[in-house]
Design a protein around this motif. Sequence first.
Motif, mmCIF file in Angstrom:
data_model
loop_
_atom_site.group_PDB
_atom_site.id
_atom_site.type_symbol
_atom_site.label_atom_id
_atom_site.label_comp_id
_atom_site.label_asym_id
_atom_site.label_seq_id
_atom_site.Cartn_x
_atom_site.Cartn_y
_atom_site.Cartn_z
ATOM 1 N N ILE A 1 5.788 -4.600 -3.530
ATOM 2 C CA ILE A 1 6.442 -3.583 -3.781
ATOM 3 C C ILE A 1 5.847 -2.269 -4.222
ATOM 4 N N VAL A 2 4.844 -2.557 -5.280
ATOM 5 C CA VAL A 2 4.197 -1.560 -6.009
ATOM 6 C C VAL A 2 3.134 -0.893 -5.046
ATOM 7 N N GLY A 3 2.637 -1.785 -4.089
ATOM 8 C CA GLY A 3 1.384 -1.410 -3.155
ATOM 9 C C GLY A 3 2.153 -0.458 -2.150
ATOM 10 N N MET A 4 3.357 -0.413 -1.801
ATOM 11 C CA MET A 4 4.067 0.376 -0.994
ATOM 12 C C MET A 4 4.117 1.984 -1.390
ATOM 13 N N PHE A 5 3.960 2.036 -2.858
ATOM 14 C CA PHE A 5 4.236 3.271 -3.441
ATOM 15 C C PHE A 5 3.154 3.901 -4.387
ATOM 16 N N PHE B 1 -6.546 -15.475 -9.913
ATOM 17 C CA PHE B 1 -5.289 -14.470 -9.968
ATOM 18 C C PHE B 1 -6.058 -12.920 -9.536
ATOM 19 N N ALA B 2 -7.156 -12.940 -10.060
ATOM 20 C CA ALA B 2 -7.795 -11.352 -9.647
ATOM 21 C C ALA B 2 -7.851 -11.346 -7.919
ATOM 22 N N THR B 3 -8.097 -12.464 -7.473
ATOM 23 C CA THR B 3 -8.418 -12.231 -6.205
ATOM 24 C C THR B 3 -7.249 -12.285 -5.294
ATOM 25 N N PHE B 4 -6.126 -12.915 -5.536
ATOM 26 C CA PHE B 4 -5.033 -12.641 -4.925
ATOM 27 C C PHE B 4 -4.047 -11.610 -5.150
ATOM 28 N N ALA B 5 -4.350 -10.817 -6.400
ATOM 29 C CA ALA B 5 -3.788 -9.646 -6.834
ATOM 30 C C ALA B 5 -4.420 -8.514 -6.046
ATOM 31 N N VAL B 6 -5.835 -8.511 -5.986
ATOM 32 C CA VAL B 6 -6.542 -7.511 -5.073
ATOM 33 C C VAL B 6 -6.103 -7.768 -3.605
ATOM 34 N N LEU B 7 -6.083 -8.886 -3.127
ATOM 35 C CA LEU B 7 -5.562 -9.014 -1.524
ATOM 36 C C LEU B 7 -4.249 -8.552 -1.569
ATOM 37 N N ASN B 8 -3.403 -8.765 -2.290
ATOM 38 C CA ASN B 8 -1.945 -8.179 -2.291
ATOM 39 C C ASN B 8 -2.175 -6.688 -2.256
ATOM 40 N N LEU B 9 -2.743 -6.046 -2.828
ATOM 41 C CA LEU B 9 -2.788 -4.603 -2.847
ATOM 42 C C LEU B 9 -3.325 -4.079 -1.730
ATOM 43 N N MET B 10 -4.224 -4.830 -0.927
ATOM 44 C CA MET B 10 -4.817 -4.247 0.027
ATOM 45 C C MET B 10 -3.905 -4.195 1.196
ATOM 46 N N ILE B 11 -2.937 -5.170 1.188
ATOM 47 C CA ILE B 11 -1.669 -5.132 2.354
ATOM 48 C C ILE B 11 -1.077 -3.933 1.963
ATOM 49 N N GLY B 12 -0.814 -3.319 0.644
ATOM 50 C CA GLY B 12 -0.246 -1.999 0.584
ATOM 51 C C GLY B 12 -0.921 -0.915 1.282
ATOM 52 N N LEU B 13 -1.933 -1.109 1.559
ATOM 53 C CA LEU B 13 -2.878 0.375 2.149
ATOM 54 C C LEU B 13 -2.283 0.332 3.807
ATOM 55 N N THR B 14 -1.503 -0.777 4.107
ATOM 56 C CA THR B 14 -1.119 -0.487 5.612
ATOM 57 C C THR B 14 0.628 -0.541 5.577
ATOM 58 N N THR B 15 1.084 -0.268 4.358
ATOM 59 C CA THR B 15 2.627 -0.135 4.364
ATOM 60 C C THR B 15 3.181 1.096 4.016
ATOM 61 N N PRO B 16 4.133 1.337 4.500
ATOM 62 C CA PRO B 16 4.690 2.836 4.300
ATOM 63 C C PRO B 16 5.737 2.750 2.807
ATOM 64 N N PRO B 17 5.544 3.982 2.148
ATOM 65 C CA PRO B 17 5.480 5.526 2.503
ATOM 66 C C PRO B 17 3.886 5.959 2.035
ATOM 67 N N VAL B 18 3.088 5.127 1.337
ATOM 68 C CA VAL B 18 1.785 5.471 0.910
ATOM 69 C C VAL B 18 0.861 4.664 1.267
ATOM 70 N N GLY B 19 0.935 4.076 2.708
ATOM 71 C CA GLY B 19 -0.292 3.374 3.128
ATOM 72 C C GLY B 19 -1.453 4.245 3.765
ATOM 73 N N PRO C 1 3.034 10.015 15.571
ATOM 74 C CA PRO C 1 3.807 9.827 14.284
ATOM 75 C C PRO C 1 3.763 8.560 13.578
ATOM 76 N N LEU C 2 4.321 8.411 12.503
ATOM 77 C CA LEU C 2 3.915 7.040 11.671
ATOM 78 C C LEU C 2 4.876 5.925 12.194
ATOM 79 N N ALA C 3 6.084 6.184 12.650
ATOM 80 C CA ALA C 3 7.082 5.397 12.799
ATOM 81 C C ALA C 3 6.565 4.117 14.072
ATOM 82 N N PRO C 4 6.064 4.723 15.241
ATOM 83 C CA PRO C 4 5.609 3.527 16.265
ATOM 84 C C PRO C 4 4.291 2.930 15.752
#
Length: 425
Positions: free
Chosen positions: A324-328, A356-374, A387-390
């Motif tokens: 959720i944090v990675g989305m914003f 823990f550090a490894t899966f935390a970084v991996l998690n936030l990497m996914i956030g780079l591809t999620t709207p609205p702040v990917g 446009p972003l939607a498609p």
Amino acid sequence: MSLAVLFGVFAAGLLIGIPVAITLGVSSLAYLLYQGIPIVVMPQKMYAGIDSFVLLCIPGFILAGNLMNSGGITERIIRFANATVGWMRGGLGLTNVAGSMLFGGISGTAVADAASLGGVLIPGMKKAGYPADFSAAVTAASSTVGPMIPPSVPMIIVGALSGISVGKMFLAGAVPGILMGLAMMVTTYIISVKRGFPRQAWQGWGELLRSFMGAFWAIFMTVLIVGGLMTGLATPTETAIVACIYALIVGRFIYGELPLRKVPGIIIESAVASAAILALVGFANVFGWILVSERIPQTIASAVLAVTDNKYLIILMVNILLLIVGMFMETIAALIILFVPLLTLAQGVGIDPLHFATFAVLNLMIGLTTPPVGVCLFICSNIARLPLAPVVRAIMPFILTNILVLLAVSYFPPLATWLPSILMN
């Protein structure tokens, strides 16, 4: 009330589109003024946040990546990846993912990967008959592999925050990064077969060998970086400087595509990029200091432990929170603000810090591809002129694939800890 001021200004800044670094600074300043704390604390805490020898390797790796990229690395990596997997159904999509896995060992950042490879591959894929939305989606998704395969700027930040060896962090990300890449290649192939995407003719073993020799010096940089750290011959910062010298020699004298007159401009560009990251680190450190002074980490840990002390449920809760944090929020800011409190919680239930550090970084990497702040999503959408939607619709299978890899890494620690345990003990 003071926390309401802090989080209210922070949320307002994000909502109106102010850059995260500035939002962190303004909200921290508002808190200090409301509390009557001398604002001289702000530059003091900013300096304390960036006064770390480990962080010096960030400018080094950024400069090394820019030197190699300007010296012809992108085209050579794409050519080798294309010769390796381009003959399969959806070959250019597979080339895209394979290229990101190789390029990740040079740049250390997902944004550089998305911009560099995307600028070449997205137009190329569209010209070859691939839909624009798929071309942008696969490029954005595969770019997140970059910060998992060493070197990695987020891993350096985590090492500076926690005291975990940066060398171990680099190695811990290697296997999950490779798994991400392979999983996305499988997803790309399935989509390509289902939608009848084109394939290229097999170019022969001769082209495979020639393309490998062309990309060899670029790929060898990763070996140089990891080898220096594993053997203990160099610190991460020293390794970054060696990588810069290596990149200059390869780009100028081996590839012959890096004119010396371009080097000053590349240095300035790298300095600006590094300054932006370190400014974010500085502002986020002030924000984080405020959270610690308000005992927010302890409050979070107590609240979670009051619900459950089952480490598997806590891993799930942390992953949901970070997704959720990675989305914003931008990755580095999220790490600086949340990593230490969540690490304290994780260690309290027996989770290994490196895991823990490894899966935390991996998690936030996914956030780079999620709207609205990917960020990577925006870069690839702009390159594809969509446009972003498609692009969001097209990237969903890749996000789900990466979440499956995230769960595997989260619940099977050896995926993160095995390689460091055998190479750096």
